[in-house]
Enzyme design. Structure first.
Site, PDB file in Angstrom:
ATOM      1  CG  ASP A  46      -2.006  -1.028   1.191  1.00 61.08           C
ATOM      2  OD1 ASP A  46      -2.422  -1.401   0.074  1.00 61.08           O
ATOM      3  OD2 ASP A  46      -2.461  -1.458   2.261  1.00 61.08           O
TER       4      ASP A  46
ATOM      5  CG  ASP B 292      -6.656  -1.548  -1.525  1.00 60.04           C
ATOM      6  OD1 ASP B 292      -6.896  -2.769  -1.664  1.00 60.04           O
ATOM      7  OD2 ASP B 292      -5.745  -1.116  -0.807  1.00 60.04           O
TER       8      ASP B 292
END
Length: 191
Positions: free
Chosen positions: A150, A164
């Site tokens: 991330d 995401d």
């Protein structure tokens, strides 16, 4: 004379059997085009996610965060074994199974797909699920236990990635399509 008229093409006898195959022949390519859109969107979302994560791992991991908009938005490389906000880090294998199940369901649903908006929504969902599943399978600490990369870090929010984002956008589009009564097969219902 009747034979000559039939050869020239005058409409003296209708041929309903010939009309049906043309109609079903038109529906099949339309469905194939929607499937192509689904897999095209999925491939694009997956490629963007994969490339962005490769760049983040090569250039940003083990370096200080890059401020994009002051401290409101930064690029900061982290490894997330859990779900959003780092919840469920002990359940990485379960998240892997869920992502794989989503991919299987979308692939099965694709056969009945005749709606362009649904093709786009499912393509985003598929591309995002593939992106995070790739991390969970191939990144450390091991197969089916890998941590997702991330890097998009808004202030006071979870750090996330492009996979995401694709999943969330696809999910929002699916909710909107459902509220409008549009089904994946192209039919509209009103409840």
């Amino acid at each position: 004379m009747a034979e000559a008229e039939r050869i020239i093409g005058t409409p003296d006898t209708p041929e309903p059997a010939a009309a049906e195959p043309e109609q079903s022949g038109e529906e099949r390519p339309r469905g194939r085009r929607r499937i192509a859109v689904l897999f095209g969107v999925a491939a694009f979302a997956y490629a963007l996610d994969l490339i962005s994560k490769m760049i983040v791992v090569a250039k940003l991991e083990h370096h200080p965060p890059i401020e994009i908009i002051g401290d409101w938005l930064k690029f900061e490389a982290i490894r997330n074994a859990g779900a959003a906000f780092g919840f469920g880090e002990a359940f990485t294998v379960i998240f892997t199974v869920i992502a794989a199940a989503v991919i299987v369901v979308i692939a099965r649903l694709a056969r009945k797909l005749y709606s362009l908006p649904w093709a786009i929504a499912l393509g985003l969902l598929l591309g995002g699920a593939l992106g995070n599943l790739t991390d969970r399978i191939f990144r450390s600490p091991g197969v089916f236990e890998g941590a997702v990369v991330d890097f998009i870090a808004p202030k006071h929010f979870a750090v996330f990635n492009l996979a995401d984002s694709a999943i969330v956008c696809g999910g929002i589009l699916i909710v909107l399509l459902s509220f409008r009564g549009l089904d994946p097969d192209g039919t509209v219902h009103k409840d």
